[in-house]
Design a protein around this motif. Structure first.
Motif, mmCIF file in Angstrom:
data_model
loop_
_atom_site.group_PDB
_atom_site.id
_atom_site.type_symbol
_atom_site.label_atom_id
_atom_site.label_comp_id
_atom_site.label_asym_id
_atom_site.label_seq_id
_atom_site.Cartn_x
_atom_site.Cartn_y
_atom_site.Cartn_z
ATOM 1 N N VAL A 206 -3.813 5.839 10.909
ATOM 2 C CA VAL A 206 -3.387 5.583 12.298
ATOM 3 C C VAL A 206 -2.286 4.516 12.380
ATOM 4 C CG1 VAL A 206 -5.530 6.355 13.369
ATOM 5 C CG2 VAL A 206 -5.367 4.004 12.539
ATOM 6 N N HIS A 207 -1.554 4.291 11.287
ATOM 7 C CA HIS A 207 -0.474 3.288 11.267
ATOM 8 C C HIS A 207 -0.992 1.889 11.590
ATOM 9 C CE1 HIS A 207 2.634 6.379 10.845
ATOM 10 N NE2 HIS A 207 1.931 7.076 11.712
ATOM 11 N N SER A 208 -2.181 1.563 11.054
ATOM 12 C CA SER A 208 -2.779 0.259 11.269
ATOM 13 C C SER A 208 -2.656 -0.573 9.993
ATOM 14 C CB SER A 208 -4.263 0.437 11.606
ATOM 15 O OG SER A 208 -4.984 0.805 10.433
ATOM 16 N N ASP A 209 -3.302 -1.742 10.001
ATOM 17 C CA ASP A 209 -3.378 -2.552 8.783
ATOM 18 C C ASP A 209 -4.829 -2.640 8.295
ATOM 19 O OD1 ASP A 209 -4.402 -4.081 10.822
ATOM 20 O OD2 ASP A 209 -3.355 -5.932 10.251
ATOM 21 N N ILE B 98 -2.541 3.116 -0.264
ATOM 22 C CA ILE B 98 -2.075 2.555 1.018
ATOM 23 C C ILE B 98 -1.061 3.503 1.650
ATOM 24 C CG2 ILE B 98 -0.915 0.581 2.091
ATOM 25 C CD1 ILE B 98 -1.726 -0.983 -0.556
ATOM 26 N N HIS B 99 -1.190 3.683 2.970
ATOM 27 C CA HIS B 99 -0.234 4.467 3.761
ATOM 28 C C HIS B 99 0.627 3.481 4.543
ATOM 29 C CE1 HIS B 99 0.431 6.228 7.932
ATOM 30 N NE2 HIS B 99 1.167 6.998 7.173
ATOM 31 N N ALA B 100 1.937 3.503 4.300
ATOM 32 C CA ALA B 100 2.795 2.476 4.887
ATOM 33 C C ALA B 100 4.021 3.083 5.543
ATOM 34 C CB ALA B 100 3.215 1.470 3.808
ATOM 35 N N GLY B 101 3.953 3.281 6.835
ATOM 36 C CA GLY B 101 5.136 3.602 7.622
ATOM 37 C C GLY B 101 5.694 2.308 8.193
ATOM 38 N N TRP B 102 6.681 2.415 9.058
ATOM 39 C CA TRP B 102 7.293 1.166 9.537
ATOM 40 C C TRP B 102 6.304 0.323 10.326
ATOM 41 C CZ3 TRP B 102 7.937 -0.473 14.548
ATOM 42 C CH2 TRP B 102 7.855 0.489 15.573
ATOM 43 N N VAL C 83 0.546 -4.049 5.896
ATOM 44 C CA VAL C 83 -0.545 -3.245 5.315
ATOM 45 C C VAL C 83 -0.508 -3.207 3.787
ATOM 46 C CG1 VAL C 83 0.652 -1.005 5.456
ATOM 47 C CG2 VAL C 83 -1.845 -1.099 5.579
ATOM 48 N N VAL C 84 0.674 -3.256 3.197
ATOM 49 C CA VAL C 84 0.737 -3.199 1.724
ATOM 50 C C VAL C 84 0.145 -4.480 1.124
ATOM 51 C CG1 VAL C 84 2.271 -3.074 -0.277
ATOM 52 C CG2 VAL C 84 2.674 -1.599 1.699
ATOM 53 N N LYS C 85 0.560 -5.614 1.654
ATOM 54 C CA LYS C 85 0.020 -6.886 1.149
ATOM 55 C C LYS C 85 -1.488 -6.947 1.378
ATOM 56 C CE LYS C 85 0.547 -11.895 1.252
ATOM 57 N NZ LYS C 85 -0.875 -12.184 1.315
ATOM 58 N N LYS C 86 -1.929 -6.511 2.547
ATOM 59 C CA LYS C 86 -3.369 -6.593 2.853
ATOM 60 C C LYS C 86 -4.197 -5.696 1.929
ATOM 61 C CE LYS C 86 -2.652 -8.190 7.535
ATOM 62 N NZ LYS C 86 -2.549 -7.902 8.967
ATOM 63 N N GLY C 87 -3.677 -4.515 1.636
ATOM 64 C CA GLY C 87 -4.395 -3.628 0.720
ATOM 65 C C GLY C 87 -4.485 -4.211 -0.685
ATOM 66 N N LEU C 88 -3.368 -4.776 -1.151
ATOM 67 C CA LEU C 88 -3.359 -5.362 -2.505
ATOM 68 C C LEU C 88 -4.218 -6.631 -2.542
ATOM 69 C CD1 LEU C 88 0.405 -4.770 -3.326
ATOM 70 C CD2 LEU C 88 -1.557 -3.509 -4.239
ATOM 71 N N ASP C 89 -4.171 -7.415 -1.468
ATOM 72 C CA ASP C 89 -5.037 -8.611 -1.392
ATOM 73 C C ASP C 89 -6.507 -8.207 -1.465
ATOM 74 O OD1 ASP C 89 -2.962 -10.408 -1.259
ATOM 75 O OD2 ASP C 89 -3.035 -10.641 0.930
ATOM 76 N N ALA C 90 -6.853 -7.082 -0.817
ATOM 77 C CA ALA C 90 -8.248 -6.614 -0.840
ATOM 78 C C ALA C 90 -8.668 -6.242 -2.261
ATOM 79 C CB ALA C 90 -8.411 -5.422 0.102
ATOM 80 N N MET C 91 -7.762 -5.630 -3.015
ATOM 81 C CA MET C 91 -8.075 -5.324 -4.424
ATOM 82 C C MET C 91 -8.311 -6.605 -5.208
ATOM 83 S SD MET C 91 -5.392 -2.323 -5.455
ATOM 84 C CE MET C 91 -6.006 -2.194 -7.140
ATOM 85 N N ALA D 92 7.963 -2.365 1.113
ATOM 86 C CA ALA D 92 6.747 -2.252 0.300
ATOM 87 C C ALA D 92 6.847 -3.145 -0.933
ATOM 88 C CB ALA D 92 6.515 -0.791 -0.097
ATOM 89 N N VAL D 93 8.039 -3.191 -1.544
ATOM 90 C CA VAL D 93 8.231 -4.051 -2.723
ATOM 91 C C VAL D 93 8.076 -5.522 -2.348
ATOM 92 C CG1 VAL D 93 9.929 -4.848 -4.427
ATOM 93 C CG2 VAL D 93 9.687 -2.401 -3.964
ATOM 94 N N PHE D 94 8.691 -5.930 -1.241
ATOM 95 C CA PHE D 94 8.587 -7.335 -0.817
ATOM 96 C C PHE D 94 7.126 -7.718 -0.622
ATOM 97 C CE2 PHE D 94 13.009 -6.984 1.359
ATOM 98 C CZ PHE D 94 13.630 -7.237 0.153
ATOM 99 N N GLN D 95 6.357 -6.818 0.013
ATOM 100 C CA GLN D 95 4.956 -7.150 0.288
ATOM 101 C C GLN D 95 4.124 -7.188 -0.993
ATOM 102 O OE1 GLN D 95 3.153 -5.113 3.630
ATOM 103 N NE2 GLN D 95 5.023 -5.368 4.819
ATOM 104 N N ALA D 96 4.440 -6.309 -1.932
ATOM 105 C CA ALA D 96 3.724 -6.352 -3.219
ATOM 106 C C ALA D 96 4.010 -7.679 -3.920
ATOM 107 C CB ALA D 96 4.138 -5.169 -4.091
ATOM 108 N N LYS D 97 5.267 -8.111 -3.868
ATOM 109 C CA LYS D 97 5.609 -9.410 -4.478
ATOM 110 C C LYS D 97 4.884 -10.542 -3.754
ATOM 111 C CE LYS D 97 10.194 -8.279 -6.266
ATOM 112 N NZ LYS D 97 11.636 -8.467 -6.021
ATOM 113 N N ASN D 98 4.824 -10.460 -2.433
ATOM 114 C CA ASN D 98 4.108 -11.492 -1.660
ATOM 115 C C ASN D 98 2.625 -11.507 -1.978
ATOM 116 O OD1 ASN D 98 6.328 -12.511 -0.387
ATOM 117 N ND2 ASN D 98 6.143 -11.204 1.434
#
Ligand SMILES: [Zn+2]
Length: 224
Positions: A41-44, A95-99, A106-114, A166-172
């Protein structure tokens, strides 16, 4: 050992039939494997596959698991599919990441959860999505994306690079650059291979991205 896999086979005829039909189709091909599909649903919102029942299709845009026997699925038609695993294969993420999701982190939050589950040395795979060649946006989206993604202006039109966000958030999230793999394949340009909402609108199907540690196969799957 991590392998890149892709298939050009459709699960069913276009247009998209929704998450329930996707889960049903995947189960028919992988009857012995627990597969998880999201109602995106384009959420985080991030869910843990280990906390939900096998039949649940949660409303969320990221899913993680510390059970390597499961398969996590993301459905896209221009948005960015992000798959992740710890180098030892023990932890998975999808992770599903639209704008909109990218604006929510959402990308950072998914990776943080892992990472909070205990995942270390995470590898991140950023899959086919609409590229900066084709993703023209209006001023409203440009304004919201310009701080988190590469944005180009060509003759008054704005083009956003969703992969860069997505790359910036993975780095973050603390992922080292050499652990981030970006396919840089545009779903709109490669119309023989991928579904694209921007190109096909309501007739569009969905591209299926899967991650799981165990050995499995789908009809028509190619190792690439
Ligand atoms: Zn393109």
């Amino acid at each position: 050992m991590t392998k890149g896999l892709f298939s050009t086979r459709s699960l069913f005829e276009n247009p998209d039939k929704g998450p329930e039909a996707t889960l049903e189709a995947l189960r028919s091909y992988l009857p012995k494997t627990e597969v998880h599909v999201l109602n995106q649903v384009h959420s985080d919102r991030v869910v843990n596959a280990d906390d939900i029942s096998v039949d649940e299709i949660p409303e969320a845009d990221a899913i993680v698991s510390s059970d390597r026997t499961k398969i996590l699925c993301i459905r896209t038609a221009d948005c960015v599919p992000v798959l992740a695993c710890s180098s030892n294969g023990a932890y998975l993420g999808a992770i599903h990441a639209g704008w909109r999701g990218l604006c929510l982190g959402v990308v950072k939050k998914g990776l943080d959860a892992m990472k909070s589950l205990g995942a270390q040395d995470i590898r991140v795979f950023i899959g086919p999505a609409i590229g900066p060649c084709c993703y023209q946006v209006g001023e409203d989206v440009m304004e919201r994306m310009k701080g988190i993604a590469r944005v180009r202006s060509i003759r008054g039109a704005y083009y956003v690079d969703l992969w860069s966000a997505a790359v910036f958030q993975a780095k973050n999230a603390g992922i080292a650059e050499h652990m981030i793999h970006v396919t840089r394949i545009c779903t709109s340009c490669y119309n023989e291979l991928f579904h694209s909402f921007r190109r096909d609108a309501r007739d569009s199907g969905r591209n299926i991205s899967l991650i799981g540690e165990n050995s499995w196969s789908l009809p028509g799957l190619r190792v690439g």
